[in-house]
Enzyme design. Sequence first.
Site, PDB file in Angstrom:
ATOM      1  N   HIS A  86      15.499  29.393 -17.092  1.00  0.00           N
ATOM      2  CA  HIS A  86      13.893  29.139 -16.508  1.00  0.00           C
ATOM      3  C   HIS A  86      13.368  29.014 -15.515  1.00  0.00           C
ATOM      4  O   HIS A  86      12.179  30.330 -15.474  1.00  0.00           O
ATOM      5  CB  HIS A  86      13.547  28.073 -17.605  1.00  0.00           C
ATOM      6  CG  HIS A  86      12.086  27.241 -17.441  1.00  0.00           C
ATOM      7  ND1 HIS A  86      10.931  27.042 -18.328  1.00  0.00           N
ATOM      8  CD2 HIS A  86      11.499  26.623 -16.447  1.00  0.00           C
ATOM      9  CE1 HIS A  86      10.278  26.584 -18.128  1.00  0.00           C
ATOM     10  NE2 HIS A  86      10.354  26.427 -17.052  1.00  0.00           N
ATOM     11  N   GLU A  87      14.247  28.005 -14.670  1.00  0.00           N
ATOM     12  CA  GLU A  87      14.423  28.342 -13.555  1.00  0.00           C
ATOM     13  C   GLU A  87      14.125  29.516 -12.708  1.00  0.00           C
ATOM     14  O   GLU A  87      13.333  29.796 -11.681  1.00  0.00           O
ATOM     15  CB  GLU A  87      15.009  27.557 -12.090  1.00  0.00           C
ATOM     16  CG  GLU A  87      14.743  25.593 -12.993  1.00  0.00           C
ATOM     17  CD  GLU A  87      13.388  25.389 -12.784  1.00  0.00           C
ATOM     18  OE1 GLU A  87      12.197  25.972 -11.880  1.00  0.00           O
ATOM     19  OE2 GLU A  87      12.729  24.696 -13.330  1.00  0.00           O
ATOM     20  N   ASP A 162       3.867  23.840 -17.113  1.00  0.00           N
ATOM     21  CA  ASP A 162       3.949  25.208 -16.532  1.00  0.00           C
ATOM     22  C   ASP A 162       2.874  25.676 -17.530  1.00  0.00           C
ATOM     23  O   ASP A 162       1.209  26.113 -16.753  1.00  0.00           O
ATOM     24  CB  ASP A 162       5.045  26.584 -17.478  1.00  0.00           C
ATOM     25  CG  ASP A 162       6.737  25.942 -16.415  1.00  0.00           C
ATOM     26  OD1 ASP A 162       6.191  25.441 -15.356  1.00  0.00           O
ATOM     27  OD2 ASP A 162       7.167  26.120 -16.490  1.00  0.00           O
TER      28      ASP A 162
HETATM   29 ZN    ZN Z   1       9.069  25.799 -15.014  1.00  0.00          ZN
END
Ligand code: ZN
Length: 266
Positions: A86-87, A162
């Site tokens: 994800h990062e 996000d």
């Molecule tokens: Zn994120």
Amino acid sequence: AILKVHVRGKPLDENVNLAVLARRTPGFSGADIANMVNEAAILAARENRHNVSMAQFEASIDRVVAGPERKSRIISDREKEVVAYHETGHAMVAWRLPDTDPVHKISILPRGLALGYTMQLPMEDRYLMSKTELTHRIAVMLGGRVAEKIIFNEITTGAQNDIQQATEIARRMITEYGMSDLLGPLTLGHKQEQVFLGRDLMEERNYGDEVASIIDHEVHNLIDSCYKIAEEIITRHRWSMDRIAKALIERETIEGDELNRLFEKM
Ligand code: ZN
């Protein structure tokens, strides 16, 4: 300038660069700065240092931005993997898009409510942002979700914040900045500064149902096109993604030159 006031009287190591610290603390209030400087001094004292160096400032900035590190939190290997990809997704999209702030650090150490984080370092204080810059910013925000989907063919709750931020920017682009081709330069919605009222009551609609549905449509389209930008980048660099995510799982935090070297090979 405000930094100078707060570090006055504090013994500083010669490696301390106030200009770099100022760049790393955009949007910090006076209280945040004071907090950050105090925290750095406490860290230095705890490490029996006689002065405060850049390392303590960096650590305290992270604390102020993202909350204290929570080493005690137990995360499964599987979760760690998801967070790492994800990062990496955020960082990879930011790396490929020219109109975004450079990535300064990626980490899978939980902080505050976040399981991991990607930090971008703004090059300068910004007062104006172009449509392209905002679009790319949204694409970076969606990069985490896109990575999860492409790598695991599964999506998680990790992208909630996000998505919320991305949607907020997209809606403002359409209703406040007049960036919709379909709707043109109109302010849509009337915000009232009545803090005591609930959030729903604060926004007064000054348009009809038809415009409301065009707004929804435009926000949807915008998010969609940003998603595609992120998707295209991550698909193209799918194999670099494994390499970077693996490095991140191993080292937990990667920053600076090490980060540059990882991405340069992309
Ligand atoms: Zn994120």
